[in-house]
Design a protein around this motif. Structure first.
Motif, mmCIF file in Angstrom:
data_model
loop_
_atom_site.group_PDB
_atom_site.id
_atom_site.type_symbol
_atom_site.label_atom_id
_atom_site.label_comp_id
_atom_site.label_asym_id
_atom_site.label_seq_id
_atom_site.Cartn_x
_atom_site.Cartn_y
_atom_site.Cartn_z
ATOM 1 N N ASP A 97 0.855 -1.187 0.000
ATOM 2 C CA ASP A 97 0.000 0.000 0.000
ATOM 3 C C ASP A 97 0.885 1.229 0.000
ATOM 4 N N SER A 98 0.958 1.943 -1.127
ATOM 5 C CA SER A 98 1.843 3.081 -1.220
ATOM 6 C C SER A 98 1.389 4.232 -0.352
ATOM 7 N N LEU A 99 0.129 4.185 0.080
ATOM 8 C CA LEU A 99 -0.371 5.254 0.931
ATOM 9 C C LEU A 99 0.458 5.382 2.189
ATOM 10 N N HIS A 140 2.511 11.885 -0.022
ATOM 11 C CA HIS A 140 2.361 12.156 -1.452
ATOM 12 C C HIS A 140 2.713 13.608 -1.761
ATOM 13 N N THR A 192 -0.567 11.358 -6.316
ATOM 14 C CA THR A 192 -1.724 10.646 -5.778
ATOM 15 C C THR A 192 -2.529 10.000 -6.902
ATOM 16 N N PHE A 195 -0.557 7.029 -8.399
ATOM 17 C CA PHE A 195 -0.651 5.864 -7.514
ATOM 18 C C PHE A 195 -1.995 5.172 -7.678
ATOM 19 N N HIS A 250 -2.054 1.365 -6.467
ATOM 20 C CA HIS A 250 -1.275 1.426 -5.247
ATOM 21 C C HIS A 250 -1.959 2.304 -4.204
ATOM 22 N N PHE A 251 -3.090 2.866 -4.559
ATOM 23 C CA PHE A 251 -3.797 3.798 -3.682
ATOM 24 C C PHE A 251 -5.278 3.745 -4.037
ATOM 25 N N TYR A 300 -7.440 13.395 -0.353
ATOM 26 C CA TYR A 300 -6.010 13.713 -0.366
ATOM 27 C C TYR A 300 -5.751 15.004 -1.149
#
Length: 297
Positions: A31-33, A128, A134, A137, A142-143, A151
């Motif tokens: 999870d890139s978040l 981010h 964002t 992703f 990934h988000f 965001y």
């Protein structure tokens, strides 16, 4: 092996309580978040009703408040505020004090700001700091798309707040912090596209690939920002970020070429993420590293 009273081996002895025979979770998702590659997936979004409904572990009709998202948005707001304030303050100081910062100082201020924010809030929100990142992703899963508007709202509001804070502190020198093109529209568009491509290529590597050196993510991304501004700063201001341009433009009332800084970085970020996704090693190409990863909760 346990035996029965007759001395016959008991091959079907029950497992020790609390030690299931098969893994509870068969896969992990990056999870890139939050740059979280260690925590096990679990249901924290609904109330447990194990004692009331046999065979069910949760009851989704009554979701719990997502406190985690609130904290992430708070961290994203603070991180974006810090980035915009210091990245914009450097060229303003440069204007006010007759070139005291120089191009290297402007680039270094932005790179250092990105680095310290990633190192301090990356484990909370993913840091981010940029709507283009964002969106990129989210495009490559990934988000979650559902969190993208929140965001972006946090990033835009933080940029505007930081810009008006700068206007109050450095008035009447706010114009120095506005990114406007000093070259043709086509040149400015291509420069912003290329430098954002470079930035997102690096970000995608350190944020989504477990084989990249994640411990150096802040340094790698900060260095990419510094390099990009050294090259594109005199021509476009080296924005790479829609909110780096939008907030100062609102505070100064100068919207010259603002669309370039909204469109080119977004296209560049999506392209950069796509190219890294295409060239990165597959999961079975090399063994997974055993060294610890950074940005874990």
């Amino acid at each position: 092996m346990p035996e029965s009273e007759t001395g016959t081996p008991n091959v079907s002895a029950p497992a020790t309580p609390g030690t299931p025979g098969a893994p509870l979770f068969t896969s992990l998702r990056v999870d890139s978040l939050s740059y979280d590659r260690k925590s096990m997936p679990r249901c924290n979004n609904c109330f447990s009703v194990d004692s009331f409904v046999p065979g069910h572990s949760c009851f989704t009709d009554f979701p719990k408040p997502d406190i985690s998202l609130t904290r992430k948005l708070g961290a994203e707001f603070v991180g974006t505020f810090i980035l915009i304030f210091f990245a914009t303050a450097a060229p303003i100081v440069n204007q006010k004090y007759n070139g005291a910062e120089t191009l290297l100082g402007n680039a270094g201020s932005a790179g250092l700001a990105v680095m310290i924010v990633i190192l301090s809030t990356g484990h909370i929100s993913g840091a981010h700091l940029n709507p283009s990142l964002t969106i990129a992703f989210a495009v490559f899963r990934h988000f979650p798309w559902v969190q993208v508007p929140a965001y972006i709202a946090a990033q835009v509001s933080a940029s505007i707040c930081a810009s008006f804070a700068l206007k109050g502190v450095f008035h009447p020198f706010m114009a120095g912090g506005v990114t406007t093109p000093s070259v043709s529209i086509a040149q400015a568009f291509m420069l912003e596209f290329i430098i954002t491509f470079n930035l997102m290529f690096v970000v995608t590597a350190v944020a989504t690939d477990t084989r990249a050196v994640g411990e150096l993510a802040g340094i790698a991304v900060g260095a990419a920002v510094l390099l990009n501004i050294l090259i594109a700063g005199p021509a476009t201001g080296g924005s790479m970020n829609p909110v780096r341009t939008l907030g100062p433009a609102v505070a100064a009332g100068n919207y010259k070429g603002v669309w370039i800084y909204l469109v080119a970085p977004t296209i560049g970020a999506v392209t950069g993420a796509a190219v890294y996704t295409a060239v990165k090693l597959k999961e079975d190409d090399v063994p997974q590293p055993s060294r610890p990863r950074s940005f874990r909760r």
